[in-house]
Design a protein around this motif. Sequence first.
Motif: not given
Length: 416
Positions: A160-163, A136-139, A210-212
Amino acid sequence: MNSRERVRLTINHKEADRVPIDLGGMRSTGISTIAYNRLRKKLIINKGIAKMYDFIQQLAFPEKEIRDMFHIDAIDVAQAFLKNDDDWKQWTLNNGTKCLIPKYLDIEIEKDLTVYLKDKNGFVLGKKPKTSLYVDQVYWVYKNLPKIPETIKDEDLNKEMWSIPDPEWSLNIFDDEQYEIFIRNIKELYENTDYAILLMVGCNLFEKGTFLRGFENFLCDIYVDRKGVERLHNKLMEKYLKLLDRVIKGVGEYVDILVFGGDDLGSNRAGWMSPDIFKDLFKPKYKKMWDFVHDNSDCKVFLHSCGSIYEYIPHLIDVGVDILNPVQTSARNMEPEKLKKEFGKDLTFWGGGCDTGDILPNKTPKEIKEHVKKRIEIFSKNGGFVFNQVHNILADVPPENVIAMLEAAYEFGFYK
């Protein structure tokens, strides 16, 4: 007819000898490593160990023995990378089985078995609790700001996590030496196999926001801070067009399909924004990117977007999308018959071949085969259909159900 020819005919809306089949051609058409290990055991494949290349979604590379057994026609270009044993390290999955993961991943395991996923600077971006099957993304770099900042820094876009890079993007293709490795590996995959080759370029607009910003913030931004969204999009477009130019100049002749996404534009009930806002904010940027692809290569544009996106599809076709995935047929207004009738002349449906929410995990192999047969009958006429289940095969799917689905895709996929 080989796999590459079969897929190319199909996405040009012509009937090949049979419907092409995909398993793991990109990161939303694959299989959970837990499910994959069970499949390997069922098929008595004892050689080697599964490679889990996508740590966030916990997805395995389908190996050649599996691809051959089930007549798979597409391959993720990531399989051209991390080819040496010392590129990998061992990992234990939630069910206790073993796999390999890329060695470059920076992972920390706490005493309570919570797993933290870090970027190259050691900053924690993702968390996998002990009992979770995913990270899960946390930041979110801009989450606590009142609005999208006036100045958007390049380094912020990658925080971001997906990067965190997948195998092929562990190389910096703007570094000339690494660019040559990138080209060489993909060229070798093209020359030494006959699969249709898919390359994930990302270049997403909605999900990147949304990731940012965080999901709720970005949905609000779309409605109350249009200038901020445009500012973010303009910065992203600078980055994306440079990336696309570099990719196409290097490997455009070796790659069949460029994968954009995920850019999940819809929920189960509707799109995340009105069609008018989509048309004004998102459509022009998609057009600019996809025109660039079509003007500079023979690659096809593949968009991954979950959810009920029926109202957006005419706009997506208008700006040049060639292939739609995962074809979430359980979502509102996404019935297979409706999609094929209204959009089948313009779109290739890459997915929708088996419902993964209910049918695949819960039904009998016989029921699954009947389900797959019906879906092929609906989607396959006049080409424009590559068989794949709706999104990834999850960890709870029994191996006999996976086998039934893939066997049915081949058995019932031949054109008469």
